[in-house]
Design a protein around this motif. Sequence first.
Motif, PDB file in Angstrom:
ATOM      1  N   CYS A 115      37.835  46.370  41.576  1.00  0.00           N
ATOM      2  CA  CYS A 115      38.483  46.861  42.899  1.00  0.00           C
ATOM      3  C   CYS A 115      39.803  46.411  43.169  1.00  0.00           C
ATOM      4  CB  CYS A 115      37.261  46.490  44.203  1.00  0.00           C
ATOM      5  SG  CYS A 115      36.002  47.318  44.036  1.00  0.00           S
ATOM      6  N   LEU A 171      43.030  48.753  43.150  1.00  0.00           N
ATOM      7  CA  LEU A 171      43.739  48.935  44.301  1.00  0.00           C
ATOM      8  C   LEU A 171      45.186  48.312  44.299  1.00  0.00           C
ATOM      9  CD1 LEU A 171      41.098  48.247  47.229  1.00  0.00           C
ATOM     10  CD2 LEU A 171      42.017  50.317  46.700  1.00  0.00           C
ATOM     11  N   VAL A 179      49.927  56.059  50.460  1.00  0.00           N
ATOM     12  CA  VAL A 179      48.988  54.897  50.715  1.00  0.00           C
ATOM     13  C   VAL A 179      49.380  54.085  52.001  1.00  0.00           C
ATOM     14  CG1 VAL A 179      47.645  52.973  49.918  1.00  0.00           C
ATOM     15  CG2 VAL A 179      47.916  54.916  48.227  1.00  0.00           C
ATOM     16  N   LEU A 189      34.252  50.638  49.470  1.00  0.00           N
ATOM     17  CA  LEU A 189      35.446  51.174  48.340  1.00  0.00           C
ATOM     18  C   LEU A 189      34.642  52.225  47.446  1.00  0.00           C
ATOM     19  CD1 LEU A 189      37.273  47.939  47.583  1.00  0.00           C
ATOM     20  CD2 LEU A 189      38.090  50.022  48.787  1.00  0.00           C
ATOM     21  N   ILE A 190      33.606  52.083  46.919  1.00  0.00           N
ATOM     22  CA  ILE A 190      32.942  53.013  46.170  1.00  0.00           C
ATOM     23  C   ILE A 190      32.715  54.269  46.989  1.00  0.00           C
ATOM     24  CG2 ILE A 190      30.619  53.490  44.875  1.00  0.00           C
ATOM     25  CD1 ILE A 190      30.876  50.514  43.865  1.00  0.00           C
ATOM     26  N   ASN A 213      33.780  55.303  50.082  1.00  0.00           N
ATOM     27  CA  ASN A 213      34.851  56.051  50.491  1.00  0.00           C
ATOM     28  C   ASN A 213      35.860  56.616  49.395  1.00  0.00           C
ATOM     29  OD1 ASN A 213      34.288  55.212  53.092  1.00  0.00           O
ATOM     30  ND2 ASN A 213      35.612  53.231  52.813  1.00  0.00           N
ATOM     31  N   ASN A 214      35.658  56.115  48.072  1.00  0.00           N
ATOM     32  CA  ASN A 214      36.355  56.731  46.886  1.00  0.00           C
ATOM     33  C   ASN A 214      35.697  57.979  46.348  1.00  0.00           C
ATOM     34  OD1 ASN A 214      38.773  56.876  45.487  1.00  0.00           O
ATOM     35  ND2 ASN A 214      38.158  55.574  43.890  1.00  0.00           N
ATOM     36  N   THR A 231      34.822  58.551  33.216  1.00  0.00           N
ATOM     37  CA  THR A 231      34.940  58.198  34.482  1.00  0.00           C
ATOM     38  C   THR A 231      33.888  57.025  34.630  1.00  0.00           C
ATOM     39  OG1 THR A 231      35.712  60.383  35.427  1.00  0.00           O
ATOM     40  CG2 THR A 231      35.249  58.951  37.144  1.00  0.00           C
ATOM     41  N   TYR A 245      31.603  56.006  37.069  1.00  0.00           N
ATOM     42  CA  TYR A 245      30.805  56.411  38.136  1.00  0.00           C
ATOM     43  C   TYR A 245      29.654  55.186  38.416  1.00  0.00           C
ATOM     44  CZ  TYR A 245      32.570  61.435  37.702  1.00  0.00           C
ATOM     45  OH  TYR A 245      33.334  62.155  37.693  1.00  0.00           O
ATOM     46  N   HIS A 252      27.773  63.385  46.157  1.00  0.00           N
ATOM     47  CA  HIS A 252      29.013  62.349  46.282  1.00  0.00           C
ATOM     48  C   HIS A 252      29.034  61.608  44.859  1.00  0.00           C
ATOM     49  CE1 HIS A 252      29.673  62.701  50.860  1.00  0.00           C
ATOM     50  NE2 HIS A 252      29.433  63.878  50.165  1.00  0.00           N
ATOM     51  N   GLY A 299      30.412  58.248  43.692  1.00  0.00           N
ATOM     52  CA  GLY A 299      30.879  57.077  44.093  1.00  0.00           C
ATOM     53  C   GLY A 299      31.754  56.305  42.896  1.00  0.00           C
ATOM     54  N   SER A 351      34.771  53.387  41.410  1.00  0.00           N
ATOM     55  CA  SER A 351      35.829  52.272  41.588  1.00  0.00           C
ATOM     56  C   SER A 351      36.418  51.861  40.490  1.00  0.00           C
ATOM     57  CB  SER A 351      34.776  50.985  41.850  1.00  0.00           C
ATOM     58  OG  SER A 351      34.039  50.586  40.906  1.00  0.00           O
TER      59      SER A 351
END
Length: 256
Positions: free
Chosen positions: A70, A74, A83, A175-176, A178-179, A200, A202, A252, A254, A256
Amino acid sequence: MENSLVYEHPLSERIRTLLRIENLFRRLDNYSGSTDLWDIRLTISLLIDLSDLMKWSDCKTDLAKELERCRSILGALEGNPGVDSYKLKQVLSELKECLETMQDNAYVPGATLDKDELITSIRQKSSVAGGTCNFDLPAYHHWLNKSTRFKQQCLREWQEDMLTIKKGTNLVLNLIRNNAIATKETAKEGVFQQSVDSGTKYQLIRIVIPRNLKYFPEVSGGKHRVTVRFMEQSETSNRPEQTGNDVEFELHFGVS
């Protein structure tokens, strides 16, 4: 999502463990401030479950890897005009603080609880159904009837070295979530299948449905495909059955 229900399905063993840790801490938060003796008993059972899960899963190492992932993702966003730089710095600081604790070899989450003789005796007797009765554990009965202030102090001390795990777990899972990449889907005759982009990372599947819907999803998923089946269960004594109706839901993914 006040009028919605969210069902989550982890796509790795690491995230599965973090979800279980989150669940135990939420339950712990619900009971730990109570002065009721039965709630205090439940609080101690939850602390023991947390300690056992942390040892069984090596969550310190796993959580450190997720925190590092993470922080790396970020960190690449610093300087991006789209951002919120203040919020980003705050989250990065929290990630760094948790990660430094995780990487400290002297940090052993749950060590205070494990070294306590009363907790050891409770853990041993808990393997027997009803094994923590007063006649089984007179020392426990004695402790439970001490002052509220003393008991709350013990409970705080027993979980103090677990709080970094709690904070780190919340950071990673938030974070997972919300992303997440969200889409609206329809399960034809109660079934939905979708291939997963292997390129990706996931981490978590979330199914969002109206709270009053009479169906619930059963999710199976891996690195390549996700299947969602919506089930009905009119009575708890009956086995759930797949519905033959189309069901609209939010999906959804998620990351990260």
